[in-house]
Design an enzyme around this catalytic site. Structure first.
Site, PDB file in Angstrom:
ATOM      1  N   LYS A   1      33.904  32.491  44.661  1.00 10.73           N
ATOM      2  CA  LYS A   1      33.882  31.507  45.739  1.00 10.73           C
ATOM      3  C   LYS A   1      32.844  30.447  45.374  1.00 10.73           C
ATOM      4  CE  LYS A   1      33.512  31.498  50.837  1.00 10.73           C
ATOM      5  NZ  LYS A   1      33.251  32.375  51.992  1.00 10.73           N
TER       6      LYS A   1
ATOM      7  N   SER B   1      34.720  36.493  56.711  1.00  8.93           N
ATOM      8  CA  SER B   1      35.219  35.498  55.754  1.00  8.93           C
ATOM      9  C   SER B   1      35.881  36.069  54.513  1.00  8.93           C
ATOM     10  CB  SER B   1      34.087  34.557  55.331  1.00  8.93           C
ATOM     11  OG  SER B   1      33.890  33.576  56.310  1.00  8.93           O
TER      12      SER B   1
ATOM     13  N   SER C   1      36.563  32.231  55.524  1.00 12.98           N
ATOM     14  CA  SER C   1      36.442  31.037  54.717  1.00 12.98           C
ATOM     15  C   SER C   1      36.685  31.251  53.222  1.00 12.98           C
ATOM     16  CB  SER C   1      35.038  30.471  54.905  1.00 12.98           C
ATOM     17  OG  SER C   1      34.079  31.384  54.421  1.00 12.98           O
TER      18      SER C   1
END
Lengths: 524, 556
Positions: A76, A195, A171
């Site tokens: 990420k 997330s 996310s």
């Protein structure tokens, strides 16, 4: 070949059925072919190939570093990667190249893993759709799956391909999409309120949030320090255990990691369910829960019961206060953590130079999106002297109550909790953006953020396909530091639900074609 | 630990209206000394005379002491004064996103030791907080400090100060210490007004500080200066801070207010960053006087932050933008609570380098200045006031003790040479003990010459004078070269004495009349004639003998 699990590909590498460079090239080719998913912000093609060559050399010399050597992974884009741009999907950090590696990045590289690229997210991980980043939304690979496409055709309103694509959840949507679309074998996400588990659920992959303090946060650009945990996204539970084994343990650079030694583990194939007690928190049967998810949840409970496990309804009475309390604590820490972005030392700097204050104001207005600015504002409001007691302190007290809810349930003999991960399967982007970020987060983090508040390990396991052919995930929440037990249960469940693999032939075949011809014997 | 009771009846008065500022300050300072020495009664008369209501000042100090440590509070960066700008900055110090604080054990030990030396209760559990404000030299936008639960609380600092007309009377005072907290230092901003830019140096950013917060138990600049000096000596003795004010290792903020006795405290101002020992008392006294004048003239005191301008000798309001800052304190989530142990609570299976043991630190504390002074008095029989000077002047005690060990002279005599001759010379030339051109061993050699009767006291002073010039010659050599040895030949001395008597017939007559005091004049004359080479005792004996031999023929 790319459809293999991490474990399988690791074995193939070991046996020389595939070379690290070849594997890396395949992944990079698929990354290119799936560019429209917008899963990656940065593709680290050059460094990845360099790493693959180094790995290949090690294999040739018989100096393999471990199970992860030569395996393409993704991170990420809120994990600091030395020499590779790390943006947090924000204009504020566009062009920012960290001079150091996050501990988890370093650990994976030390094991020989190949970093394919940095994955997309909501700006600074604030969101539940992966739609609110400076680089645009991430598209859910299931939007293009045969399973979904076939069902979708029946629905006349969904015929326009561009309108019908689905969100990944967030996310860590980029990481989930990357794993789901086979561009890497594992990816790191971060999990502050769900997330990692949320997009894992919507993209049909395994998403593990370890216990707070097991995996180092050093180098993870924080959202909420007291809840952030690096998350692991893989295609199966075994792979998650492998990655966790590489990441876990005390880090002198993160004082919140526990000192006790961490022992990597392999999951035995289970097993006897007779001594297991599964708790079903009644408060998680919440308004808005889709009937399909509810049905999947119920089926899962029955599955365990039939296998001999004790399945009991339990109560986590403070659940309904959790999300509000989460928002207060989250905003407060966000306000504090974002204070460093002033344009002086790194990141975006506005050209406004009338005064230092003017520079700050313009830099921050230009650098942050509305969601981030909104949370900073509300967080600072909660921290004001006159509000501190009634918001922050109160929220902290509620947080303690929520943690003690879990503690009580676990001390009553429950081993693992079984809950939905999200209210329902992925929704189309056009539908998702009808609501604002805050409202969506409130709904989407409903089942996941409590585990963060209590610091507990939790995992999303893909459980079924919805009527429209979309993944439905269920969540298991375990006792703190009892990842082994949690993953054992998850693995047993995974084996018994036989979640169907995503069918992306249209996209994958051209890329995989060469390998299919060459190695069809190895990868049926 | 109960806080000691502290006398709060100190007050002083305005002794008239002041026209010119500089004059006013001088006069006020005089009245200040008088009032704080004499207290009660003297104050009353002054008050009655002036028909003025008396003012009492209240002074509280917040002192930031930089911890003496190789590395910063939460990062591994080196701590060094005057290093090239931004050469000692880790990723954490520059607040790169994703970096985390790691507490420096040495800094914790320094704070605990300081707490113990200041009679504090050490909190077995303390917490870290974030204090938010935007400033260019604060890269994270917040400072990590200990607002809620500091490492040490409820201590006291005893200090003495010289009072009286000749500053030869000592009084002791105690100021309570509210807390000692660990916190990060900020970087430094350099404002280039000409080019309209600010340059930031982060070398200091993140250096460990101990903030010592004192209760408002002081009442004037002198007291504050004496307290700060004592604190400085304590910190230096235990090694927790070098406490060098010139290098910014000790920085003082003073909270000051004035009120009439019996009435509530007045509005206070904060005089920030008084970074000079010399100006500390001056800055505080100026501010007290300013507040008194302001109130006497019907004005009001604003709760504001002021800075002392040492060139102008006054405090100036600092531009505080939008009034009161709200620091939006929040617990630091990246640091677990700081847990300290003592011998009883020490966990058995933990590595020793991972825990801080309060009892172990307590055992390691060396003699504090107060103990050093008491030992000096006891060991050498010197006056407490002298011990005060010996300890308070950097290196003087060591100098003294080296001299004492190397000489047969009584320490009580040595102290005179040290304090009067040596310190006097150093002060006159603005030197510190370390810079003395006369080493303790050379001084001892000189005193031995004196003690053994080789030279007279006045010759010794002459030798010392030559030694100051720093040619490094030994006192014996100087004595030889300058022929300063005492005249050992009795005949020669008698001869000289007779000659002096002959040329001072008037004085001789006086003595014979019974005025023995005049004898000293004759002795002095002999000394002069011999160039200090005669032993006054022998001279006196010879003169007395010769006087008694002479017939009293001229006496009627």
């Amino acid at each position: 070949m790319l459809r293999a699990s991490l474990r399988e590909i690791s074995a193939a590498l070991k046996e020389g059925q595939v070379s690290p460079v070849e594997l890396c090239q395949k992944c990079l080719a698929l990354v290119k072919a799936t560019k429209f998913l917008n899963a990656y912000i940065t593709v680290a093609e050059d460094t990845a190939l360099k790493q693959a060559k180094a790995s290949e050399k090690r294999y040739r010399q018989g100096q393999r570093l471990g199970d992860l050597d030569g395996i393409p992974i993704a991170m990420k884009d809120n994990f600091s990667t030395m020499g590779i741009e790390t943006t947090c999907a924000s204009n504020m950090l566009k062009g920012y190249i960290p001079p150091y590696n996050a501990t988890v990045v370093q650990k994976l590289l030390d094991q020989g893993a190949i970093l394919v690229g940095k994955t997309n997210l909501d700006e600074f991980a604030m969101g539940s759709g992966s739609t609110d980043g400076a680089f645009g939304p991430v598209r859910n690979p299931w939007s293009y799956s045969q399973q979904y496409r076939e069902k979708c055709v029946r629905n006349s309103s969904m015929q326009n391909e561009d309108c019908s694509w689905l969100i990944t959840g967030g996310s860590s949507g980029g990481s989930a999409a990357a794993v789901s679309s086979f561009t890497c074998f594992a990816a790191l996400g971060s999990d502050t309120g769900g997330s990692t588990r949320n997009p894992a659920s919507l993209c049909g992959v395994v998403g593990l949030k370890p216990t707070y303090g097991v995996v180092s946060r050093h180098g993870l650009i924080p959202l909420v320090n007291s809840m952030d945990v690096p998350g692991i996204l893989t295609r199966c539970v075994d792979d998650a255990a492998t990655i966790l084994g590489a990441l876990g343990g005390h880090d002198p650079k993160d004082s919140t990691t526990v000192q006790d030694p961490f022992h990597p583990f392999h999951l035995p194939s289970m097993t006897d369910m007779n001594n297991l007690c599964i708790g079903i928190p009644k408060e998680y049967n919440a308004p808005g829960l889709s009937s399909e998810t509810l049905a999947t949840w119920s089926k899962a409970a029955i599955l365990f019961e039939k296998a001999g496990a004790k399945v009991v309804e339990v109560s986590l009475p403070h659940t309904c206060y959790s999300i509000v309390c989460y928002h207060v604590l989250c905003a407060a820490e966000v306000a504090s953590n974002m204070a460093r972005f002033d344009g002086l030392e790194y990141g975006h700097r506005s050209s406004a130079d009338k005064s230092t204050e003017a520079l700050y104001a313009a830099t921050r207005r230009e650098g942050f999106n509305d969601v981030v600015r909104g949370r900073i504002l509300s967080g600072n409001y909660f921290l004001l002297k006159q509000n501190y007691e009634s918001y922050f302190i109160k929220a902290q007290k509620v947080r303690r109550l929520i943690a003690s809810d879990f503690a009580k349930v676990f001390s009553s003999g429950v081993d693992v909790l079984l809950t939905p991960t999200t209210l329902g399967p992925a929704v189309p982007y056009t539908e998702f953006i009808k609501e604002d970020n805050r409202t969506r987060s409130t709904q989407d983090d409903l089942f996941t953020q409590a585990a963060n508040m209590a610091g507990l390990p939790a995992i999303n396991v893909p459980s079924a396909l919805s009527e429209r052919g979309l993944p439905i995930g269920l969540q298991f929440i375990g006792r703190a530091f009892c990842e082994l037990q949690l993953l054992n249960v998850a693995k047993w469940f995974e084996e018994h639900v036989q979640f169907p693999a995503i069918q992306l032939q249209g996209i994958m075949d051209p890329v995989d074609a060469v390998t299919q011809e060459e190695k069809s014997a190895s990868f049926p | 630990m109960a806080a000691p009771t502290v006398s709060r009846c100190r007050s002083w008065f305005q002794t008239g209206s002041f026209g010119v500022r500089n004059v006013a300050q001088v006069r006020w300072r005089k009245s200040l000394v008088g009032a704080s020495t004499l207290r009660g009664s003297a104050s009353k008369t002054t008050a009655e005379k002036n028909c003025d209501a008396p003012w009492t000042a209240v002074v509280g100090l917040e002192i930031h002491a930089q911890i003496c440590s190789n590395s910063k509070l939460f990062s591994g960066s080196q701590v060094k004064f005057a290093a090239p700008p931004n050469s000692l900055v880790s990723f954490f110090d520059a607040s790169l996103p994703g970096t985390l604080p790691v507490l420096n054990r040495r800094c914790v030990e320094a704070a605990v030791t300081t707490g113990l030396a200041l009679n504090c209760t050490i909190n077995k559990k303390s917490l870290f907080d974030r204090k938010h404000y935007f400033y260019a030299d604060l890269p994270a936008g917040y400072q990590i400090t200990q607002q809620r639960l500091p490492v040490a609380v409820n201590g006291s600092l005893s200090y003495s100060l010289c009072v009286g007309k000749n500053q030869n009377e000592m009084v002791s005072r105690t100021a309570r210490i509210r807390q000692i907290q660990l916190e990060q230092d900020s970087g430094k901003s350099l404002h280039d007004d000409a080019r309209g830019q600010t340059l930031v140096d982060l070398n200091r950013a993140g250096v460990g500080l101990m903030e010592v917060v004192m209760e408002p138990d002081m009442c004037c600049g002198e007291e504050a200066a004496a307290a700060v000096r004592e604190l400085q000596l304590i910190l230096q003795a235990i090694g927790s801070s070098q406490a060098n004010m010139a290098e910014g290792q000790l920085r003082v903020d003073a909270n000051i207010s004035v009120h009439h006795p019996g009435q509530p405290y007045g509005v206070r101002t904060e005089v920030k960053n008084i970074n000079s020992a010399r100006f500390l008392a001056k800055a505080i006294d100026y501010e007290i006087q300013r507040q008194v004048n302001e109130l006497e003239n019907g004005g009001t005191i604003l709760n504001e932050t002021r800075a002392f301008d040492f060139r102008l000798g006054c405090t100036i309001a600092m531009r505080d933008k939008e009034g009161k800052q709200d620091y939006r304190f929040m617990p630091e989530p990246n640091l677990p609570p700081l847990i300290l142990y003592d011998a009883k609570s020490l966990p058995t299976r933990t590595c020793h380098h991972q825990v801080v043991n309060i009892d172990q630190l307590r055992e390691k504390i060396p003699d504090l200045p107060s103990v050093k002074r008491a030992k000096l008095v006891e060991r050498y029989g010197i006056q407490p006031l002298h011990s005060f000077t010996l300890v308070n002047e950097d290196g003087l005690m060591e100098f003294f003790e080296t001299v004492v060990t190397a000489t047969q002279m009584n320490p009580r005599k040595v102290i005179g040479w040290i304090l009067k001759d040596m310190l006097g010379y150093l002060k006159q030339h603005n030197l510190v003990v370390e810079e003395s051109p006369v080493s303790p061993l050379l001084l001892a050699e000189l005193l031995n010459l004196l003690e053994s009767g080789m030279i007279s006291s006045s010759a010794a002073k002459q030798v010392l004078e030559i030694m100051w010039n720093g040619e490094g010659k030994s006192p014996a050599l100087i004595v030889k070269e300058k022929k300063l040895e005492l005249i050992q030949d009795q005949n020669e001395l008698e001869h000289i004495c007779r000659a002096v008597m002959d040329s001072h017939q008037k004085e001789v007559a006086e003595i014979k009349k019974g005025n023995q005091k005049v004898l000293n004049k004759l002795i002095g004359q002999v000394q002069r004639t011999t160039g200090g080479r005669s032993d006054p005792v022998s001279v006196k004996q010879i003169l007395e003998k010769q006087l008694s031999l002479q017939p009293r023929k001229k006496t009627p």
